[in-house]
Motif scaffolding. Structure first.
Motif, PDB file in Angstrom:
ATOM      1  N   CYS A 197      -0.066   4.852  16.822  1.00 46.53           N
ATOM      2  CA  CYS A 197      -0.223   3.515  17.407  1.00 46.53           C
ATOM      3  C   CYS A 197      -0.647   2.500  16.350  1.00 46.53           C
ATOM      4  O   CYS A 197      -0.113   1.383  16.292  1.00 46.53           O
TER       5      CYS A 197
ATOM      6  N   TRP B 125       2.839  -6.044  12.653  1.00 44.91           N
ATOM      7  CA  TRP B 125       2.035  -7.139  12.105  1.00 44.91           C
ATOM      8  C   TRP B 125       2.624  -7.641  10.795  1.00 44.91           C
ATOM      9  O   TRP B 125       2.608  -8.835  10.512  1.00 44.91           O
TER      10      TRP B 125
ATOM     11  N   GLU C 126       2.336   1.771  14.059  1.00 46.72           N
ATOM     12  CA  GLU C 126       3.277   0.859  14.714  1.00 46.72           C
ATOM     13  C   GLU C 126       2.740  -0.566  14.723  1.00 46.72           C
ATOM     14  O   GLU C 126       3.477  -1.528  14.463  1.00 46.72           O
ATOM     15  N   HIS C 127       1.467  -0.715  15.004  1.00 47.43           N
ATOM     16  CA  HIS C 127       0.835  -2.032  15.045  1.00 47.43           C
ATOM     17  C   HIS C 127       0.881  -2.684  13.668  1.00 47.43           C
ATOM     18  O   HIS C 127       1.165  -3.886  13.548  1.00 47.43           O
TER      19      HIS C 127
ATOM     20  N   LEU D  67       3.675  -6.531  20.044  1.00 47.01           N
ATOM     21  CA  LEU D  67       2.289  -6.235  19.672  1.00 47.01           C
ATOM     22  C   LEU D  67       1.427  -5.992  20.909  1.00 47.01           C
ATOM     23  O   LEU D  67       0.502  -5.181  20.879  1.00 47.01           O
TER      24      LEU D  67
ATOM     25  N   VAL E 146       2.622  -2.323  22.419  1.00 45.06           N
ATOM     26  CA  VAL E 146       2.358  -1.087  21.669  1.00 45.06           C
ATOM     27  C   VAL E 146       1.173  -0.294  22.227  1.00 45.06           C
ATOM     28  O   VAL E 146       1.296   0.904  22.509  1.00 45.06           O
ATOM     29  N   PRO E 147      -0.007  -0.919  22.413  1.00 42.08           N
ATOM     30  CA  PRO E 147      -1.107  -0.119  22.977  1.00 42.08           C
ATOM     31  C   PRO E 147      -0.843   0.360  24.405  1.00 42.08           C
ATOM     32  O   PRO E 147      -1.253   1.455  24.787  1.00 42.08           O
TER      33      PRO E 147
END
Length: 203
Positions: free
Chosen positions: A93, A101, A96-97, A113, A116-117
């Motif tokens: 995670c 970014w 990916e973030h 963004l 993703v979480p």
């Protein structure tokens, strides 16, 4: 060449198994709460959520596979397993973030963004990883099952989204409207899938 064809066949067979016969939502009720929220949330694109979920599932599979092999010799591996797999999901995670970014010119970056979480911190992801590892899948099987679980989740979201306008019918008793009838509908779909797979668990 024969090994490539064999590995590809295993990958796709496990992907198809995870999409239909062992759908995470309909056979194990993984990620149902998030799915119900997603169907009723107009701010979150189901397509983008499904894409990020599939990417997360595929990326988590090799990380969890390596982490599982690392803790395999330990005596307390059963207690460590959930923590190690949650840490693997967290690492993916964050990666990916970080990528999103850094890609400032990416279309719909802000939306991704935010998604993703939501996609990574989903019981469907952790449940799929635990199934892969407890069943001692190979890396190819884990990748196929991870991708199939993500696509199966998308299929479940599409089925519930498609039925949403029918579930708002005034013919439905007032006490059942909204969340109750949605859960009943998901349960009926789960029974239909269970009818195809039979009483024995395939994996």
């Amino acid at each position: 060449m024969k090994e490539v064809v064999s590995s590809s066949a295993v990958f796709f067979s496990y992907a198809l198994l995870a999409i239909f016969a062992q759908n995470a939502v309909f056979t194990r009720a993984l990620g149902v709460s998030r799915m119900v929220q997603l169907v009723g949330d107009d701010r979150t694109s189901s397509a983008l959520f499904g894409m990020m979920l599939c990417i997360t599932q595929v990326l988590v599979a090799p990380v969890a596979f390596l982490a599982g092999r690392f803790i395999a010799p330990l005596d307390n591996r059963a207690q460590l397993r959930p923590l190690v797999y949650i840490a693997s999901i967290a690492v993916v995670c964050l990666a990916e973030h970080l990528v999103l970014w850094l890609l400032r010119s990416l279309p719909r970056r802000a939306q991704l963004l935010r998604i993703v979480p939501l996609a990574a911190l989903n019981s469907g992801v952790l449940g799929t990883v635990l199934v892969e590892r407890t069943q001692s899948f190979t890396l190819g099987q884990s990748l196929g099952f991870g991708l199939g679980s993500g696509l199966g989740y998308v299929l479940a979201v599409l089925l519930v989204t498609e039925a949403r306008h029918r579930l708002r019918s005034k013919a439905i008793p007032k006490a059942f409207r909204g969340l109750p009838i949605t859960l009943v509908y998901i349960g009926v779909l789960a029974l239909a899938v269970y009818g195809f797979t039979g009483h024995s668990v395939i994996l």
